[in-house]
Each structure stands twice: as C-alpha cells, then as structure tokens.
Design a protein around this motif. Sequence first.
Motif, PDB file in Angstrom:
ATOM      1  N   SER A  47      47.037  -8.642  24.845  1.00 43.06           N
ATOM      2  CA  SER A  47      47.895  -9.045  23.902  1.00 43.06           C
ATOM      3  C   SER A  47      48.404  -8.075  22.851  1.00 43.06           C
ATOM      4  CB  SER A  47      47.726 -10.500  23.281  1.00 43.06           C
ATOM      5  OG  SER A  47      47.458 -11.291  23.957  1.00 43.06           O
ATOM      6  N   SER A  48      47.412  -7.411  22.542  1.00 46.45           N
ATOM      7  CA  SER A  48      47.985  -6.114  21.627  1.00 46.45           C
ATOM      8  C   SER A  48      48.815  -5.368  22.128  1.00 46.45           C
ATOM      9  CB  SER A  48      46.413  -5.256  21.207  1.00 46.45           C
ATOM     10  OG  SER A  48      45.569  -6.125  20.469  1.00 46.45           O
ATOM     11  N   SER A  49      48.498  -4.925  23.366  1.00 47.69           N
ATOM     12  CA  SER A  49      49.575  -3.949  24.116  1.00 47.69           C
ATOM     13  C   SER A  49      51.039  -4.398  24.172  1.00 47.69           C
ATOM     14  CB  SER A  49      48.890  -3.771  25.508  1.00 47.69           C
ATOM     15  OG  SER A  49      49.719  -2.869  25.968  1.00 47.69           O
ATOM     16  N   ALA A  50      50.881  -5.718  24.315  1.00 45.87           N
ATOM     17  CA  ALA A  50      52.237  -6.519  24.489  1.00 45.87           C
ATOM     18  C   ALA A  50      52.924  -6.146  22.985  1.00 45.87           C
ATOM     19  CB  ALA A  50      52.206  -7.837  24.847  1.00 45.87           C
ATOM     20  N   PHE A  51      52.153  -6.359  22.083  1.00 43.80           N
ATOM     21  CA  PHE A  51      52.642  -6.460  20.669  1.00 43.80           C
ATOM     22  C   PHE A  51      53.213  -4.994  20.305  1.00 43.80           C
ATOM     23  CE2 PHE A  51      50.711 -10.807  20.253  1.00 43.80           C
ATOM     24  CZ  PHE A  51      51.956 -11.410  20.079  1.00 43.80           C
ATOM     25  N   GLY A  52      52.426  -4.063  20.932  1.00 44.72           N
ATOM     26  CA  GLY A  52      52.729  -2.879  20.577  1.00 44.72           C
ATOM     27  C   GLY A  52      54.022  -2.292  21.211  1.00 44.72           C
ATOM     28  N   MET A  53      54.168  -3.056  22.403  1.00 42.75           N
ATOM     29  CA  MET A  53      55.533  -2.916  23.161  1.00 42.75           C
ATOM     30  C   MET A  53      56.744  -3.598  22.368  1.00 42.75           C
ATOM     31  SD  MET A  53      54.081  -3.330  26.805  1.00 42.75           S
ATOM     32  CE  MET A  53      55.767  -3.428  27.735  1.00 42.75           C
ATOM     33  N   VAL A  54      56.277  -4.552  21.361  1.00 36.78           N
ATOM     34  CA  VAL A  54      57.311  -5.201  20.558  1.00 36.78           C
ATOM     35  C   VAL A  54      57.882  -4.066  19.561  1.00 36.78           C
ATOM     36  CG1 VAL A  54      57.820  -7.046  18.747  1.00 36.78           C
ATOM     37  CG2 VAL A  54      56.510  -7.607  21.041  1.00 36.78           C
ATOM     38  N   ALA A  55      56.840  -3.602  18.910  1.00 41.86           N
ATOM     39  CA  ALA A  55      57.021  -2.498  17.954  1.00 41.86           C
ATOM     40  C   ALA A  55      58.006  -1.508  18.536  1.00 41.86           C
ATOM     41  CB  ALA A  55      55.964  -2.156  17.511  1.00 41.86           C
ATOM     42  N   ARG A  56      57.695  -0.924  19.843  1.00 42.39           N
ATOM     43  CA  ARG A  56      58.505   0.057  20.366  1.00 42.39           C
ATOM     44  C   ARG A  56      59.976  -0.540  20.829  1.00 42.39           C
ATOM     45  NH1 ARG A  56      55.521   2.192  25.691  1.00 42.39           N
ATOM     46  NH2 ARG A  56      53.960   2.357  24.144  1.00 42.39           N
ATOM     47  N   ALA A  57      59.992  -1.623  21.260  1.00 42.88           N
ATOM     48  CA  ALA A  57      61.311  -1.993  21.418  1.00 42.88           C
ATOM     49  C   ALA A  57      62.143  -2.395  20.166  1.00 42.88           C
ATOM     50  CB  ALA A  57      61.199  -3.592  22.378  1.00 42.88           C
ATOM     51  N   LEU A  58      61.613  -2.775  19.256  1.00 45.72           N
ATOM     52  CA  LEU A  58      62.376  -2.834  17.759  1.00 45.72           C
ATOM     53  C   LEU A  58      62.649  -1.447  17.429  1.00 45.72           C
ATOM     54  CD1 LEU A  58      60.092  -5.574  16.176  1.00 45.72           C
ATOM     55  CD2 LEU A  58      62.357  -5.905  16.992  1.00 45.72           C
ATOM     56  N   GLY A  59      61.837  -0.544  17.640  1.00 42.28           N
ATOM     57  CA  GLY A  59      62.302   1.094  17.347  1.00 42.28           C
ATOM     58  C   GLY A  59      63.488   1.394  18.109  1.00 42.28           C
ATOM     59  N   HIS A  60      63.559   0.749  19.311  1.00 47.81           N
ATOM     60  CA  HIS A  60      64.906   1.130  19.936  1.00 47.81           C
ATOM     61  C   HIS A  60      65.984   0.306  19.697  1.00 47.81           C
ATOM     62  CE1 HIS A  60      63.087   4.441  22.457  1.00 47.81           C
ATOM     63  NE2 HIS A  60      62.111   3.873  22.955  1.00 47.81           N
ATOM     64  N   GLY A  61      65.974  -0.467  19.037  1.00 51.36           N
ATOM     65  CA  GLY A  61      67.006  -1.438  18.563  1.00 51.36           C
ATOM     66  C   GLY A  61      67.085  -2.767  19.669  1.00 51.36           C
TER      67      GLY A  61
ATOM     68  N   GLU B  79      57.250   5.000  16.718  1.00 58.01           N
ATOM     69  CA  GLU B  79      57.258   5.717  15.351  1.00 58.01           C
ATOM     70  C   GLU B  79      58.420   5.372  14.458  1.00 58.01           C
ATOM     71  OE1 GLU B  79      57.788   9.919  16.162  1.00 58.01           O
ATOM     72  OE2 GLU B  79      57.852  10.600  14.030  1.00 58.01           O
ATOM     73  N   THR B  80      59.547   5.386  15.238  1.00 64.23           N
ATOM     74  CA  THR B  80      60.715   4.875  14.582  1.00 64.23           C
ATOM     75  C   THR B  80      60.545   3.424  13.740  1.00 64.23           C
ATOM     76  OG1 THR B  80      62.100   5.762  16.259  1.00 64.23           O
ATOM     77  CG2 THR B  80      63.351   4.210  14.874  1.00 64.23           C
ATOM     78  N   PHE B  81      59.894   2.580  14.406  1.00 60.32           N
ATOM     79  CA  PHE B  81      59.817   1.326  13.797  1.00 60.32           C
ATOM     80  C   PHE B  81      58.640   1.323  12.533  1.00 60.32           C
ATOM     81  CE2 PHE B  81      57.492  -2.968  13.639  1.00 60.32           C
ATOM     82  CZ  PHE B  81      58.574  -3.619  13.377  1.00 60.32           C
ATOM     83  N   PHE B  82      57.535   1.931  12.806  1.00 62.87           N
ATOM     84  CA  PHE B  82      56.489   1.908  11.752  1.00 62.87           C
ATOM     85  C   PHE B  82      56.926   2.797  10.489  1.00 62.87           C
ATOM     86  CE2 PHE B  82      53.873   0.075  15.327  1.00 62.87           C
ATOM     87  CZ  PHE B  82      53.498  -1.131  14.471  1.00 62.87           C
ATOM     88  N   ARG B  83      57.926   3.842  10.620  1.00 68.79           N
ATOM     89  CA  ARG B  83      58.354   4.563   9.587  1.00 68.79           C
ATOM     90  C   ARG B  83      59.050   3.848   8.822  1.00 68.79           C
ATOM     91  NH1 ARG B  83      56.891   9.892   9.451  1.00 68.79           N
ATOM     92  NH2 ARG B  83      56.420  10.983  11.609  1.00 68.79           N
ATOM     93  N   ARG B  84      59.515   2.584   8.981  1.00 68.12           N
ATOM     94  CA  ARG B  84      60.168   1.749   8.146  1.00 68.12           C
ATOM     95  C   ARG B  84      59.295   1.168   7.040  1.00 68.12           C
ATOM     96  NH1 ARG B  84      62.821  -3.400  11.072  1.00 68.12           N
ATOM     97  NH2 ARG B  84      63.641  -2.736  12.846  1.00 68.12           N
ATOM     98  N   PHE B  85      58.048   1.326   7.081  1.00 68.13           N
ATOM     99  CA  PHE B  85      57.091   0.661   6.124  1.00 68.13           C
ATOM    100  C   PHE B  85      56.232   1.664   5.626  1.00 68.13           C
ATOM    101  CE2 PHE B  85      57.327  -1.696   9.923  1.00 68.13           C
ATOM    102  CZ  PHE B  85      58.514  -2.820   9.490  1.00 68.13           C
ATOM    103  N   PRO B  86      56.848   2.965   4.920  1.00 71.17           N
ATOM    104  CA  PRO B  86      55.988   3.995   4.466  1.00 71.17           C
ATOM    105  C   PRO B  86      54.986   3.744   3.370  1.00 71.17           C
ATOM    106  CG  PRO B  86      58.345   4.057   3.380  1.00 71.17           C
ATOM    107  CD  PRO B  86      58.442   2.832   4.304  1.00 71.17           C
ATOM    108  N   GLU B  87      55.210   2.448   2.780  1.00 72.57           N
ATOM    109  CA  GLU B  87      54.134   1.999   1.542  1.00 72.57           C
ATOM    110  C   GLU B  87      52.800   1.588   2.546  1.00 72.57           C
ATOM    111  OE1 GLU B  87      54.674   2.019  -1.787  1.00 72.57           O
ATOM    112  OE2 GLU B  87      56.458   3.343  -1.231  1.00 72.57           O
TER     113      GLU B  87
END
Lengths: 203, 203
Positions: A47-61, B79-87
Amino acid sequence: MSESTERDARHKARMQRKKALIDEKIAQAQDEYGLLLVHSGNGKGKSSSAFGMVARALGHGLKVGVVQFIKGAASTGEETFFRRFPEEVSYHVMGEGFTWETQDRQRDIAKAQEAWAVARRLLNDESVGLVVLDELNIALKHGYLELDAVLADIEARPMLQHVVVTGRGALPGMIEAADTVTEMSLVKHAFKSGVKAQKGIEF
Amino acid sequence: MSESTERDARHKARMQRKKALIDEKIAQAQDEYGLLLVHSGNGKGKSSSAFGMVARALGHGLKVGVVQFIKGAASTGEETFFRRFPEEVSYHVMGEGFTWETQDRQRDIAKAQEAWAVARRLLNDESVGLVVLDELNIALKHGYLELDAVLADIEARPMLQHVVVTGRGALPGMIEAADTVTEMSLVKHAFKSGVKAQKGIEF
C-alpha cells in the motif's frame, strides 16, 4: 596500472555496457497507455508503494482516486495527509475493519460491493489519471467480489488511466491481466523481535 | 447446513483464530523506538514505498527529511509534490544522473560524500521524525561510501527517528542492522512487453 585506476576502468566499461542496454530498452518501448499495476506478496510496502505513486502522480498534475477496500488495513496517516487535497484526490474508505475483526461474511460482501460501486465510478471518469484500489486482492481472495466483473470494469477504463491494485494473495487472473506485478516479500520484520507497531511507520 | 451457511461458519472460525493470533502478537510487542527499514530487490516500489511512508508520516504530524543519492533514479513527480511543503519536508537531490550516465567513478564518490554530509545533518536533527535515504544501497554497493561509517551515523540518530534506506543490492551489513527488510521482486513488467515508461507511474 594501479589497483584503483584499474577498478575505475573496469567500472567505466561496465557502466558503458549498462547504459547501452538501458538506452536500447527505452527506444524499444513505444506504446503509451494506462497501466494496471499489482502489488502483492506477504511483505510490507504494497500500500505504501501505491501511496508513493499517488504523490508522484500529483506531482505530475494528475488527478487521483483512492478506494480502500478494508478500513483499518492501511494507515490513517495517508488518509489524513491526502485528504488535505480534496480537489486533487478523491479518497474513499469503505468496508469496516479487518474481516477477522468483524467475522460476518455477508456483511463483508455487502461492504465490498458498495466499495466496488465507488471504484467503478472512478474507473469511468476520464479526468482521473490514477486509481488506487487498496486491498482489493483481499476482497477478491475471500470471494466478496467476482474477479470477472472486476476485471471487465478495469479493462473498460479510459485509455490513459493507470490503476494500482494492492493486497496479498493476488488471484492468477489478476496477475494475468496486469502489466506490472511486484511481489513484496518479508526478509526480516521488527514485529517478530518484539517491537511495537510505530506511529508514522507501521500504521 | 446449506453450502453457503457452512462456508460462512468455516470463514468465521478461521477469522477468529486469525484475530487471536494477531491480538497476541500486538500484546507481545512492547518497546517503542525509531526503526531502520530497508527496501531492496530488483522489483519496483522500493522508492515509491518510501514516499508513501513520507505521506503517512506527514499525516501523523512528523517532519521528514529526504536525501536522493542518485539524481534521476526516482521520479521527479515525488520531488515536485513534496517540495510543496517546505516547512514539513526537507528535500535534497544529490548526485548527478545514474552512474552509467556519468561514467566517472571519482566524481560519483565525491557526490555521494556530499550527499552523506546532508544525510548526517538530518540524522542529527531531533525534530525530524523520518529520514528517507533513497538509493543509498547503490552508493554503498559501488563503494562510494563506507558501510561502517554510514551505519555508525544511522545508529547514533535520535531514539524515535525512523530511517528508510532504499536501493537494490542491500549489503549484508545493512540487512543485519535493519529492523525490517522488504525485498521487492519483479513478477511481470510492462517494460518487457514494449510499453513506454509512463509519466506519473514509471518516472
């Protein structure tokens, strides 16, 4: 040649062969479409890995949909965090507790089917770039949902939409349908040596 | 008894045994301290899983430090995503490209050591609840950093701080030091059947 210079030279030659191999692989890859990824196995990180991919996807918009089929199976930490972004993440926690907590099969089936109705809505939504179906494999393994119906809905999704399915005991049909299958195996676990589940890590 | 009722009864008995087993395990676990988790293996999900843990930790209100030892190894999406939260997230991308891109061993060593200086600062900071050392195993495997020195710094960290180390080819000493080791194995990969790396998923 000194030992260190020789090592550097060997290293360079090895890295050149590796680069050639990787460049070739990338050049061969041509199609572009949404992938079905399956994370299974007895280890941590499915599940963690899936949530990491969520962060990645959000980073790509991309916009993301999450359906947790078993409440309490995943950490509340991810839920708390990703609910900060309701415009970007559509987050649904379905089911109630582990099956070994509720011990009521008919109720589990009803809950799984409610969860699938939510999943199907996300799988029909072109604006959603990634759908996470957390612990879906467990619901399938226990027969709470029918594999054929689930796979048909997944297959019918928008062409560019990615889907990640997690949970141990992925059924052979799910593995067959997947583009990528990763097996997380436990090599060593602190739990076994008597360490309490840790906030922010284990739950 | 009908077939369905019988199945439900068997299910209930099995789940009761399972619940008893899990309750016992949790009761036995007593100590509370920061864990060292290692994600290794040839499969996908080693870094993604670490980034999922970042989301979880943030959801629990912890502060997080990330050091990427190999630039370009992980997705730019996280990186893009987590850099949104520099604090909340202190994010450092060190190194330059894959070693098979740069092909210069002395430069890689210097870069790895710069990265370790940043990691050591995070490992000394009590306000940081989780430190991700992404692809550290690669730097160790190539001998860019010395395992003993790295482990000594990790051991000396604040008592409640968690550390996640990722990268294939974890050295035996790293596995020995870890509380939890997960091996991600590739069962099936879309890459092999000619699908291009996908934005938001593969990179």
